[in-house]
Design a protein around this motif. Structure first.
Motif, short mmCIF file in Angstrom:
data_model
loop_
_atom_site.label_atom_id
_atom_site.label_comp_id
_atom_site.label_asym_id
_atom_site.label_seq_id
_atom_site.Cartn_x
_atom_site.Cartn_y
_atom_site.Cartn_z
N TYR A 1 8.56 86.29 34.32
CA TYR A 1 8.77 85.67 32.12
C TYR A 1 7.13 86.41 32.04
N VAL B 1 7.10 83.69 37.69
CA VAL B 1 7.15 81.96 37.81
C VAL B 1 8.02 81.85 38.78
N CYS C 1 9.91 91.55 30.54
CA CYS C 1 9.35 91.02 31.40
C CYS C 1 8.53 91.09 32.29
N GLU D 1 10.65 75.57 38.93
CA GLU D 1 9.62 75.36 37.53
C GLU D 1 11.18 75.44 36.41
N GLU D 2 10.03 74.59 35.63
CA GLU D 2 10.90 74.60 33.79
C GLU D 2 11.54 76.25 33.88
N ARG D 3 10.35 76.41 33.53
CA ARG D 3 11.13 77.88 32.63
C ARG D 3 12.22 78.53 33.43
N THR D 4 12.23 79.03 35.27
CA THR D 4 14.15 79.12 35.38
C THR D 4 14.58 78.39 34.84
N TYR E 1 15.43 79.67 31.61
CA TYR E 1 16.21 80.78 31.73
C TYR E 1 17.85 80.83 31.85
#
Lengths: 329, 297
Positions: A221, A226, A42, A240-243, A246
């Motif tokens: 990412y 992010v 990443c 954040e949704e991505r965090t 993860y």
């Protein structure tokens, strides 16, 4: 709040045309531990290598933007990179002792920066070996090759070597990934102690390590920043949704616990044995939660469980002494 | 089942036999040369053979000192010329040069290693010898025998040794991991300091091996040297004097003048000496290598 030590401003990096870092802008606080987390590839290590410009050594790399350290742009052409690097100790993924004795490994940095007197060098070597808790183990064999030390000892030696040039910043690139649990713990404890004097940036793929150490977290990412912020805010309530995704890869907040075992007061490896017994009584896919208070168990039990093919879902400190480990059979 | 075991047995024995054969070859050579050299060893005291500088086979005088010294002079000079140049160029190629330059130069150097030694000899006769005769010697005010001598031999030999030292050293330097350089640089060392204190130190045993390899080639090299050293059996006093190294002596005279008593035995003794010296070099090199490996690396 605290001061800004490193200011990363709109940094982009490319490996042979591959966009490895995309418009990264983030500020790193002085005398705090900042963890850079994210999946493999990443850009975590790339970002770290930009900070001391070791990225220059990689073929086919181009980068742009600004990184200000004490208001000096280290990407600027006129900047003396050798002096910048002196401000930053590096702790690499695996210990890399220089091809010389234990003593010379520590004395190497001070020597190239002009310390000549034997007595001064002796004092430096002793001071930094003591600082990393290695002095008692090696004081009788300072002149033997550094490669003869165990891996854990070597990594502490490397830490001491980095500190001996009196940096202000310590950059760590997954510093415990090659070490056994006890040595890893040793290094983590050193880093926590060093926080009061140094700004520490640690790249880690081990989210538990980030939780144990970090004051601030940067989540990368695919080369993008992010999220970043205070560690407990990011971990407990990521914006954040991505965090969230993860972290949830390792954390599942709404798990149905099938069995619970309190292993407080049990030492390693007995807590592991009891946990295994408890798992044995469960069906596949069922979830066991154990509570431990032996610091060794925090790293040792998850590792052992994963080695046995079980899935470790959560490792979390629940109060001052106790940790919660959730394992899926 | 039994057949498989039999095959296993046979193949391991076969390989053992091949190994033993290869090792025995060396000893059979040593013994063969010794037997053939015995007549002269029993008639002339060994100290006369090694330290007398009188070479008069027809009078029964066989002093090998001029040949031994000739070998040492030429080899020594070649090493002195070759080592610094080839070390510096291989450091440049592996540490400073870009990939494209390195990739262009490497095959060129390998090519240099493949040129037959007689071609080097011709080049020496056509280029090096006239240069010494017409330019260098008059400029320095020294007399030469037409430009032939230790200097010409040393120059030709050093160029033959370059490719070996450069390519072996290059391999060794490239085997030093990038991490090691990064560590040194991250401590604020300059590139020069990193190369001097870390890369070269790590590569030291390998570089030593490269030099010894080059040296052993120089020691036994015959053809090219024979063509340019002048071949006068006299102990050289300076690099402008002619010399007569042992391999040249053997190549020039074996098979001729065999009617002279003991001549044949003397030449085989020269071969034996060459073999023993190379052996001693190898043993010394190994001992130093082992010592370096045991020490701080």
């Amino acid at each position: 709040m605290s001061e800004i030590h490193i200011e990363i401003d709109n940094v982009n990096a490319y490996y042979n045309g591959n966009h490895a870092l995309k418009n990264i802008s983030v500020k790193i606080q002085k005398k705090q531990i900042t963890a850079i987390i994210g999946p493999s590839g990443c850009g975590k290590s790339t970002l770290l290598k930009c900070m001391n410009r070791l990225i220059d050594l990689t073929d086919g790399v181009t980068y742009s933007g600004k990184i200000l350290i004490d208001n000096e742009d280290i990407f600027a052409r006129k900047t003396d990179i050798v002096n910048i690097r002196k401000k930053m100790g590096l702790l690499a993924q695996k210990p890399i002792p220089l091809p010389m004795s234990i003593y010379e490994n520590i004395a190497y940095g001070p020597k190239i920066h002009g310390t000549k007197k034997k007595s001064d060098l002796d004092a430096i070597v002793e001071k930094y070996l003591k600082l990393v808790g290695l002095w008692e183990e090696v004081k009788g064999r300072l002149n033997s090759p550094a490669s003869q030390l165990s891996l854990g000892q070597q990594q502490r030696l490397c830490l001491a070597r980095g500190l001996a040039v009196e940096p202000e910043i310590i950059l760590c690139d997954e510093p415990t990934s090659a070490l056994d649990p006890v040595s890893s713990q040793h290094i983590e404890q050193q880093l926590l102690k060093l926080k009061k004097d140094y700004t520490i940036v640690i790249v880690t793929h081990n989210i538990h390590q980030a939780m144990r150490l970090a004051d601030y977290v940067i989540h990368l990412y695919l080369g993008e920043l992010v999220e970043h912020g205070l560690a407990n805010e990011v971990f407990e309530n990521p914006k954040e949704e991505r965090t969230r995704a993860y972290i949830n890869g390792i954390f599942s907040p709404d798990l149905k616990i099938d069995s619970e075992e309190n292993l407080k007061g049990k030492m390693c490896p007995y807590n592991f044995v009891y946990a295994k017994q408890a798992l044995h009584n469960l069906e596949d896919g069922k979830i066991l939660k154990i509570i431990v208070d032996d610091p060794l168990a925090v790293t040792e039990v998850p590792r052992g469980m994963e080695a046995d093919g079980h899935k470790v879902l959560i490792v979390k400190q629940i109060n001052k002494k106790d940790w919660e480990i959730v394992i899926q059979k | 089942m039994n057949i498989r075991r039999l095959k296993d047995n046979i193949s391991s024995r076969l390989m053992l036999a091949a190994t033993v054969f290869a090792c025995l070859l060396f000893f059979s050579m040593l013994i063969g040369l010794y037997i053939r050299a015995r007549p002269i060893l029993s008639l002339v005291p060994i100290s006369d053979l090694l330290f007398s500088s009188v070479w008069g086979p027809s009078d029964g005088k066989f002093g090998f000192l001029p040949f031994i010294m000739g070998t040492l002079w030429v080899t020594g000079l070649a090493t002195i010329i070759a080592v610094p140049i080839s070390l510096l160029s291989s450091i440049y190629l592996s540490e400073y040069a870009g990939n494209s330059l390195r990739n262009a130069v490497k095959p060129l150097i390998d090519l240099l290693a493949g040129i037959p030694s007689v071609v080097y000899g011709l080049w020496g006769v056509l280029a090096v010898v006239p240069f010494i005769k017409n330019t260098l010697a008059p400029a320095l005010g020294v007399e030469t025998i037409g430009g032939y001598g230790v200097l010409a031999g040393g120059i030709v030999l050093s160029i033959m040794v370059f490719p070996i030292i450069i390519s072996v050293t290059g391999e060794v330097l490239r085997s030093v991991t990038q991490d090691m350089r990064e560590v040194s640089l991250s401590l604020g060392a300059t590139k020069r300091q990193t190369i001097k204190h870390v890369v070269l130190r790590k590569a030291r045993p390998g570089i030593f091996a490269a030099i010894v390899l080059g040296f052993s080639r120089a020691f036994g090299e015959t053809m090219a040297v024979l063509m340019v050293v002048g071949n006068v059996p006299k102990v050289p006093a300076s690099v402008f004097d002619p010399a007569y190294p042992l391999p040249a002596l053997i190549a020039n005279t074996f098979g001729e003048m065999m009617s002279i008593p003991l001549y044949d035995s003397a030449i085989l003794l020269a071969a034996l000496m060459l073999l023993i010296v190379v052996l001693i070099f190898n043993i010394l090199a190994r001992m130093v290598l082992i010592k370096i490996e045991k020490g701080v690396i």
